[in-house]
Design a protein around this motif. Structure first.
Motif, mmCIF file in Angstrom:
data_model
loop_
_atom_site.group_PDB
_atom_site.id
_atom_site.type_symbol
_atom_site.label_atom_id
_atom_site.label_comp_id
_atom_site.label_asym_id
_atom_site.label_seq_id
_atom_site.Cartn_x
_atom_site.Cartn_y
_atom_site.Cartn_z
ATOM 1 N N ALA A 91 33.302 69.641 31.737
ATOM 2 C CA ALA A 91 34.027 70.059 30.532
ATOM 3 C C ALA A 91 35.515 70.281 30.820
ATOM 4 O O ALA A 91 36.254 70.770 29.969
ATOM 5 N N GLY A 92 35.961 69.973 32.047
ATOM 6 C CA GLY A 92 37.385 70.079 32.365
ATOM 7 C C GLY A 92 37.840 71.475 32.754
ATOM 8 O O GLY A 92 39.026 71.784 32.736
ATOM 9 N N LYS A 93 36.873 72.329 33.132
ATOM 10 C CA LYS A 93 37.231 73.678 33.597
ATOM 11 C C LYS A 93 37.156 73.708 35.123
ATOM 12 O O LYS A 93 36.155 73.292 35.703
ATOM 13 N N SER A 94 38.213 74.211 35.770
ATOM 14 C CA SER A 94 38.170 74.358 37.224
ATOM 15 C C SER A 94 37.156 75.435 37.593
ATOM 16 O O SER A 94 36.920 76.357 36.808
ATOM 17 N N VAL A 95 36.576 75.317 38.789
ATOM 18 C CA VAL A 95 35.577 76.291 39.236
ATOM 19 C C VAL A 95 35.962 76.829 40.617
ATOM 20 O O VAL A 95 36.323 76.055 41.517
ATOM 21 N N CYS A 96 35.898 78.153 40.778
ATOM 22 C CA CYS A 96 36.091 78.802 42.082
ATOM 23 C C CYS A 96 34.787 79.490 42.443
ATOM 24 O O CYS A 96 34.168 80.118 41.586
ATOM 25 N N THR A 97 34.402 79.425 43.724
ATOM 26 C CA THR A 97 33.104 79.982 44.096
ATOM 27 C C THR A 97 33.090 80.579 45.491
ATOM 28 O O THR A 97 33.917 80.232 46.340
ATOM 29 N N SER A 98 32.120 81.466 45.714
ATOM 30 C CA SER A 98 31.857 81.984 47.056
ATOM 31 C C SER A 98 30.488 81.497 47.532
ATOM 32 O O SER A 98 29.982 81.964 48.544
ATOM 33 N N ALA A 114 35.410 67.064 40.121
ATOM 34 C CA ALA A 114 36.709 67.725 39.924
ATOM 35 C C ALA A 114 37.851 66.725 40.067
ATOM 36 O O ALA A 114 38.820 66.753 39.305
ATOM 37 N N GLU A 115 37.711 65.837 41.041
ATOM 38 C CA GLU A 115 38.749 64.820 41.270
ATOM 39 C C GLU A 115 38.875 63.896 40.052
ATOM 40 O O GLU A 115 39.985 63.629 39.580
ATOM 41 N N GLU A 116 37.721 63.439 39.552
ATOM 42 C CA GLU A 116 37.736 62.549 38.379
ATOM 43 C C GLU A 116 38.360 63.214 37.164
ATOM 44 O O GLU A 116 39.058 62.584 36.376
ATOM 45 N N LYS A 117 38.084 64.513 37.027
ATOM 46 C CA LYS A 117 38.571 65.235 35.842
ATOM 47 C C LYS A 117 39.979 65.792 36.063
ATOM 48 O O LYS A 117 40.526 66.473 35.193
ATOM 49 N N ASN A 118 40.531 65.561 37.249
ATOM 50 C CA ASN A 118 41.855 66.073 37.600
ATOM 51 C C ASN A 118 41.955 67.605 37.479
ATOM 52 O O ASN A 118 42.931 68.145 36.960
ATOM 53 N N TYR A 121 37.749 72.183 42.320
ATOM 54 C CA TYR A 121 36.582 72.969 42.728
ATOM 55 C C TYR A 121 36.974 73.620 44.051
ATOM 56 O O TYR A 121 37.207 72.925 45.043
ATOM 57 N N MET A 122 37.112 74.923 44.071
ATOM 58 C CA MET A 122 37.609 75.627 45.262
ATOM 59 C C MET A 122 36.590 76.627 45.779
ATOM 60 O O MET A 122 35.903 77.268 44.986
ATOM 61 N N PHE A 123 36.542 76.785 47.107
ATOM 62 C CA PHE A 123 35.462 77.586 47.705
ATOM 63 C C PHE A 123 35.912 78.290 48.979
ATOM 64 O O PHE A 123 35.167 78.375 49.944
ATOM 65 N N VAL A 320 44.282 69.362 43.459
ATOM 66 C CA VAL A 320 44.969 69.582 44.736
ATOM 67 C C VAL A 320 43.990 69.753 45.900
ATOM 68 O O VAL A 320 44.346 69.576 47.056
ATOM 69 N N MET A 321 42.750 70.104 45.596
ATOM 70 C CA MET A 321 41.754 70.315 46.649
ATOM 71 C C MET A 321 40.969 69.025 46.820
ATOM 72 O O MET A 321 39.945 68.813 46.187
ATOM 73 N N THR A 322 41.504 68.148 47.668
ATOM 74 C CA THR A 322 40.849 66.852 47.810
ATOM 75 C C THR A 322 39.548 67.002 48.578
ATOM 76 O O THR A 322 39.344 67.951 49.327
ATOM 77 N N SER A 323 38.703 66.036 48.392
ATOM 78 C CA SER A 323 37.363 66.069 48.950
ATOM 79 C C SER A 323 37.359 65.505 50.361
ATOM 80 O O SER A 323 38.324 64.935 50.839
ATOM 81 N N TRP A 324 36.237 65.687 51.034
ATOM 82 C CA TRP A 324 36.019 64.928 52.254
ATOM 83 C C TRP A 324 35.318 63.629 51.867
ATOM 84 O O TRP A 324 34.881 63.430 50.730
ATOM 85 N N ASN A 325 35.233 62.750 52.847
ATOM 86 C CA ASN A 325 34.621 61.443 52.693
ATOM 87 C C ASN A 325 33.114 61.564 52.440
ATOM 88 O O ASN A 325 32.466 62.428 53.014
ATOM 89 N N SER A 326 32.576 60.687 51.591
ATOM 90 C CA SER A 326 31.138 60.778 51.336
ATOM 91 C C SER A 326 30.326 60.127 52.467
ATOM 92 O O SER A 326 29.115 60.304 52.548
ATOM 93 N N GLU A 327 31.022 59.419 53.335
ATOM 94 C CA GLU A 327 30.332 58.829 54.488
ATOM 95 C C GLU A 327 29.759 59.951 55.359
ATOM 96 O O GLU A 327 30.425 60.944 55.620
ATOM 97 N N LYS A 328 28.543 59.766 55.809
ATOM 98 C CA LYS A 328 27.899 60.822 56.593
ATOM 99 C C LYS A 328 28.416 60.829 58.019
ATOM 100 O O LYS A 328 28.626 59.782 58.627
ATOM 101 N N LEU A 329 28.650 62.020 58.544
ATOM 102 C CA LEU A 329 29.037 62.129 59.948
ATOM 103 C C LEU A 329 27.756 62.066 60.783
ATOM 104 O O LEU A 329 26.859 62.895 60.617
#
Lengths: 405, 405
Positions: A91-98, A114-118, A121-123, A320-329
């Motif tokens: 819905a275009g709302k940013s989310v902060c979580t613990s 979050a990236e798609e919606k610009n 998602y911060m944690f 601003v909080m970019t993701s990590w790669n979806s490739e598995k380590l």
């Protein structure tokens, strides 16, 4: 005005409300406009609590209110937190979580939305409570290739281990005391079995190494088998036993594990005691760094959540909080991971010398005056597989603890 | 492509070139495009060094090249660094620096220019070398009102003090050894007199408290008067002596000072040894936090500078590093600042008991077997003015060291 909704009025949720009220002025100044708590969602009622004025029981009110810019998810657990978070982001709302469980399990997917919606998602609060570590990893240590991240990531177990060592006390006894003080939950499994630390190191490793680390693949050993005798050996060696969550790059391979380890005075982790947490990072150009602070607790955790709220508010429609790669380590098979071991052996040192030498070669021995009928040896660096093969030949072995690699 | 120019090919400058070359791939990935060193400015020639290809002796080439987006100022000193930085910012080029002298003296003005031009002036490396502290203060601890920031901010003096205490060695002797190892400069005044730490705490306090702290107003006392005997008392108390740069809010007033202090095992600063630095922060909701790492050295410092380059490159025409307020932070008169003191007194404890009691009241005493002809007392909390008034009445006082407040 920035309107926020807080999901969950438990320990962290009430902390978030308290922090925003207490530091209202400085927070608004940093954001550049007023931050207002429009809703608090909880199934319970709180008669007489000022939160009553904004309390709602139905998430639909929040998700359907276009004025809500930021959702603070501090419910914990996977459901309904996952559904609520996903719907908020969509819905275009940013989310902060613990919520470390949710981030470890679905963080990658939620970050992508979050990236798609610009939005964001911060944690920050999901690992190390109040300690700033997610943002420094993401925004400060950007000149480095990180080759190790290791942390004391669980305050409950660190309290128990510190207390056991300082007072030569039993695990069960200290656990009971910790429960009475509210430092440990009635069902302490997630803490003492290392599951909580496992989720946190999965999140930190994904960020530090850039590829996705699946927490279910991390070898996890708790502290329930640590005894007073182990602590006495540690003290005799001038070391401490810490539940360490580690991930490390070795010869271009990565391993991750959670287990009790012996830490010496040369490590800054040695003196991290009680409920404090610390995260050690080694970068290929930075060298050693460590971040220390309160790993849990209402206000420190809320401090980190609200720090994220400020960041989200300053970047309402900018990811601003970019993701990590979806490739598995790909993680190394745990059997290949190498540590020196402290091995406790039943019997008299002199009588066992030949048998020990036949299995482990020439090794240093340790004995502690008031631990009778046994002694310990310090092996050279051995893989888990090598250690197990050797240990199988010596039925007198009581237990083993790894030294921090 | 992001074009950068490095001003100064000394220790840090060559480190910046090395870091960008070593971690080229991951840095470019984080920035989203290639980062290229177009120029290195130095008066000297470096025959045979690959830097020759980009070496220039004339700043006009850099300032007049519109392709240069980011200037890395790692020359140190106030001039010509100040003029070069100002001109770069006015020309719309972001500047990253490790130059604490310049930031402490002209940071406010330079930040304002960057703000007006919608670019950035960043200085993560100016305090604590490789330790991320400026960005966490600016972007992470935003939910808090910070009431204390204290740091071991100078690696040279921390090395000297650690060594003096561990080996019962003289200041002069350890200084000489540090100079031979390259840990101390031939003219060590800026380090051992505390001037370097003073500039750094001025920068950190300005950021933490939001108002400008003038470094010239900070009471600064170095370590040259610390003796082996002081160290023996510290060890007897199970404490360590650290050159601590502190600024603290007390009853709505602020004080700032640099001086050697006694630190106990209850502080995480206690075990920060050798050339390591650490910055302790207390927030009103966060509680205690500490940031630890290499406070100096070529690569750790360069890691922080290049971290700033990445941030500047990601925000080429967006001001993200906001300034502190130009309003001056009024510091308390140092005479009002309160500490307990360790006071060394000539003579025999029994014979001096009445005289000591008449001046300081009932106090704890400390004596160390191999420090003869003297003893020490631990006072209660006293302001500097109170201490001085009392000390004037007791000519047998040898020296005093403050306990960390």
């Amino acid at each position: 005005m920035i309107q926020i909704a807080v999901l969950g009025y438990g320990t962290v949720g009430s902390g978030v409300v308290e922090v925003i009220n207490t530091n209202h002025e400085s927070i608004n100044k940093r954001v550049g406009q007023e931050v207002n708590i429009k809703y608090v969602l909880d199934l319970r009622d709180f008669p007489g609590d000022p939160v009553e004025k904004v309390l709602v029981h139905d998430y639909e009110i929040i998700i359907n209110d276009p004025e809500v810019d930021i959702v603070v998810e501090v419910m914990g657990g996977v459901e309904p937190a996952y559904t609520f978070t996903k719907r908020a982001l969509q819905a275009g709302k940013s989310v902060c979580t613990s919520n470390k469980e949710l981030v470890a399990r679905h963080g990658l997917e939620l970050l992508k939305i979050a990236e798609e919606k610009n939005i964001n998602y911060m944690f920050e609060a999901s690992c190390g409570g109040g300690i700033p570590i997610i943002r420094p990893l993401h925004s400060s240590l950007t000149a480095d290739e990180i080759d190790e991240i290791s942390g004391i990531l669980n305050g409950t177990t660190n309290y128990i281990l510190s207390k056991m060592q300082a007072e030569n006390a039993d695990f069960e006894e200290v656990l009971k005391e910790a429960q009475e003080k509210g430092y440990a939950e009635r069902n302490p499994e997630a803490d003492v079995e290392g599951y909580d630390a496992c989720r946190k190191i999965a999140i930190l490793s994904s960020l530090a190494f850039g590829n996705h680390v699946n927490y279910e693949e991390i070898y996890t050993e708790g502290i329930t088998k640590i005894t007073v005798e182990d602590m006495k050996y540690a003290s005799a060696l001038d070391m401490s036993i810490k539940l360490l969550a580690t991930s490390k790059k070795e010869n271009d391979k990565f391993y991750a594990m959670v287990s009790p380890v012996l830490v010496g005075t040369d490590s800054p982790l040695y003196s991290v005691n009680d409920v404090f947490n610390a995260i050690f990072v080694h970068g290929n150009v930075l060298g050693d760094a460590m971040f220390y602070g309160s790993g849990a607790g209402k206000l420190p955790t809320a401090s980190a959540v609200v720090g994220d709220v400020v960041d989200c508010a300053k970047h309402l429609h900018e990811n601003v909080m970019t993701s990590w790669n979806s490739e598995k380590l790909d993680l190394m098979d745990i059997k290949e991971v190498v540590h020196p071991f402290l091995v406790r052996i039943k019997g008299k040192e002199a009588e066992m010398a030949d048998a020990v030498k036949a299995v482990f070669g020439a090794v240093k021995t340790v004995s502690v005056p008031d631990v009778e009928g046994e002694f310990a040896i310090i092996t050279g660096p051995l893989s888990e597989a090598e250690y197990e093969a050797k240990a199988a030949k010596l039925p007198e072995i009581i237990s083993r603890i790894r030294f921090k690699a």
